[in-house]
Structures are given as structure tokens and as C-alpha cells.
Design a protein around this motif. Structure first.
Motif, PDB file in Angstrom:
ATOM      1  N   GLY A  50      -0.628 -33.084  -1.971  1.00  0.00           N
ATOM      2  CA  GLY A  50      -1.745 -34.003  -1.828  1.00  0.00           C
ATOM      3  C   GLY A  50      -1.222 -35.392  -1.517  1.00  0.00           C
ATOM      4  O   GLY A  50      -0.020 -35.605  -1.353  1.00  0.00           O
ATOM      5  N   ASP A  70      -6.498 -35.137  -1.746  1.00  0.00           N
ATOM      6  CA  ASP A  70      -6.044 -35.483  -0.397  1.00  0.00           C
ATOM      7  C   ASP A  70      -6.510 -36.860   0.050  1.00  0.00           C
ATOM      8  O   ASP A  70      -5.803 -37.544   0.767  1.00  0.00           O
ATOM      9  CB  ASP A  70      -6.513 -34.432   0.606  1.00  0.00           C
ATOM     10  CG  ASP A  70      -5.766 -33.123   0.404  1.00  0.00           C
ATOM     11  OD1 ASP A  70      -4.561 -33.169   0.104  1.00  0.00           O
ATOM     12  OD2 ASP A  70      -6.389 -32.069   0.535  1.00  0.00           O
ATOM     13  N   GLU A 128       2.602 -29.999   4.635  1.00  0.00           N
ATOM     14  CA  GLU A 128       1.668 -30.538   3.643  1.00  0.00           C
ATOM     15  C   GLU A 128       2.208 -31.855   3.102  1.00  0.00           C
ATOM     16  O   GLU A 128       3.410 -32.021   2.936  1.00  0.00           O
ATOM     17  CB  GLU A 128       1.488 -29.558   2.476  1.00  0.00           C
ATOM     18  CG  GLU A 128       0.781 -28.281   2.834  1.00  0.00           C
ATOM     19  CD  GLU A 128       0.555 -27.414   1.603  1.00  0.00           C
ATOM     20  OE1 GLU A 128      -0.604 -27.091   1.353  1.00  0.00           O
ATOM     21  OE2 GLU A 128       1.538 -27.086   0.926  1.00  0.00           O
TER      22      GLU A 128
END
Length: 185
Positions: free
Chosen positions: A69, A96, A43
Motif C-alpha cells: 500500500g 492505497d 505493488e
């Protein structure tokens, strides 16, 4: 019936508090430094530090961490009472993509960093305990913890930090006209 009495008492307390303390105009609220983006455990994360600034210009709290994010946003509660404007930092969250609009991840609530022991520390230590308690009443009204209707007195305002460059300090200030302004320091 009890709720109506509670509601009236609470609103009266908040409006009385607003009369006796200075508003948020022409003050710095936050200092921001975005450290950068990285990929961790599949991520993307963005790391930053946020300094909450009190009315005397001193740091009252510093939040340094990473959010999942690519970009960060920060929300404020804007309270308009008795021709005064009060701003309270509400939440730091991530998204994002720049064009995600309102699609944000659950963020970091900020009121716990400045509301403590029935006082709002955004007013600073140059103020009295009574004044900090009154600002706490307004802050509690703004963030909804008093559980009374806020009607049009409170607006949530978001600021997109996606254009902030890494390693550059930014400031969010309340201008004389009552609007928020994000600018590099």
C-alpha cells in the motif's frame, strides 16, 4: 443458561480488574518511524517501525516491516470502564490512497506482541504479575477474544498516518482528556 452465567462472570471479572489498575491516560502507547515507500513486484509498499510502549515508557515490542500500500493506519481499542479509559493497540494496516476512508488491507494484529502467558505486558515490569493478569483480562475483553457482548464499553479508533513524514519519529499518546494524540518527537 451457561452462556449467561459465563457472560456475567466475565463482565464482573473485567469490571473488578479495572478498579484495581491504573488507566491509560497521560501515557505514550506507540512510537512510529516511517522509512518510506517503494515499488516491489508491481505493488507499492510502505516500510515502517512501530514500538509498543509500556506504562513505564520502555519498549515492550518492536515491529519493523513493509506493508503493501501507500499509507499506514493504526487502530486502537478504547475501553471505558468504571470511569477509567484503557487503550490497546489493535492493528497496523495499509491503504492505497489517503481518501480510501475505511478501505484498508488486512493488517498486522498487535495484541500478540503484548499479551503473553495470561499477562498484558503494556503495564510494564514495575507492576506485579497479578496486575498484568488483570490488564490481560481487560485487553482480552477489548479485542473480543472473550466472546462476550461488549456493548458500548469498547470502541475501535483509527489513526491515519498518511501525513507522517519519512525519517521522523512520531508518538501516539493518550492525553489527560482521554483522547489520542499523534505528534512528532
Amino acid at each position: 443458561m451457561f452462556y449467561i452465567i459465563y457472560w456475567g462472570f466475565t463482565l464482573s471479572k473485567v469490571y473488578t480488574a479495572a478498579k484495581s489498575i491504573p488507566d491509560s491516560t497521560e501515557k505514550e502507547l506507540l512510537r512510529i518511524n516511517i522509512f518510506g515507500n517503494s515499488q516491489r513486484e508491481g505493488e507499492n509498499t510502505v516500510s515502517a517501525t512501530f514500538s509498543l510502549i509500556d506504562s513505564s515508557g520502555s519498549e515492550t515490542a518492536v515491529i519493523e516491516r513493509s506493508w503493501v500500500g501507500n499509507y499506514l493506519t493504526v487502530d486502537f481499542y478504547k475501553v471505558s470502564i468504571n470511569k477509567k479509559i484503557f487503550y490497546f493497540p489493535a492493528e497496523i494496516s495499509s491503504k492505497d490512497q489517503i481518501f480510501d476512508g475505511n478501505r484498508r488491507r488486512k493488517g498486522t494484529s498487535l495484541s500478540r506482541y503484548y499479551d503473553e502467558n495470561g499477562q498484558c505486558m503494556l503495564l510494564g515490569f514495575a507492576s506485579t504479575k497479578k496486575q498484568r493478569h488483570k490488564l490481560y483480562d481487560i485487553s482480552s475483553f477489548a479485542n473480543g477474544s472473550l466472546k462476550v457482548p461488549r456493548f458500548y464499553s469498547v470502541k475501535k479508533i483509527g489513526m491515519d498516518l498518511s501525513f507522517c513524514r519519512t525519517g521522523v519519529y512520531y508518538s501516539i499518546r493518550v492525553e489527560k482528556d482521554g483522547n489520542l494524540k499523534l505528534a512528532p518527537l
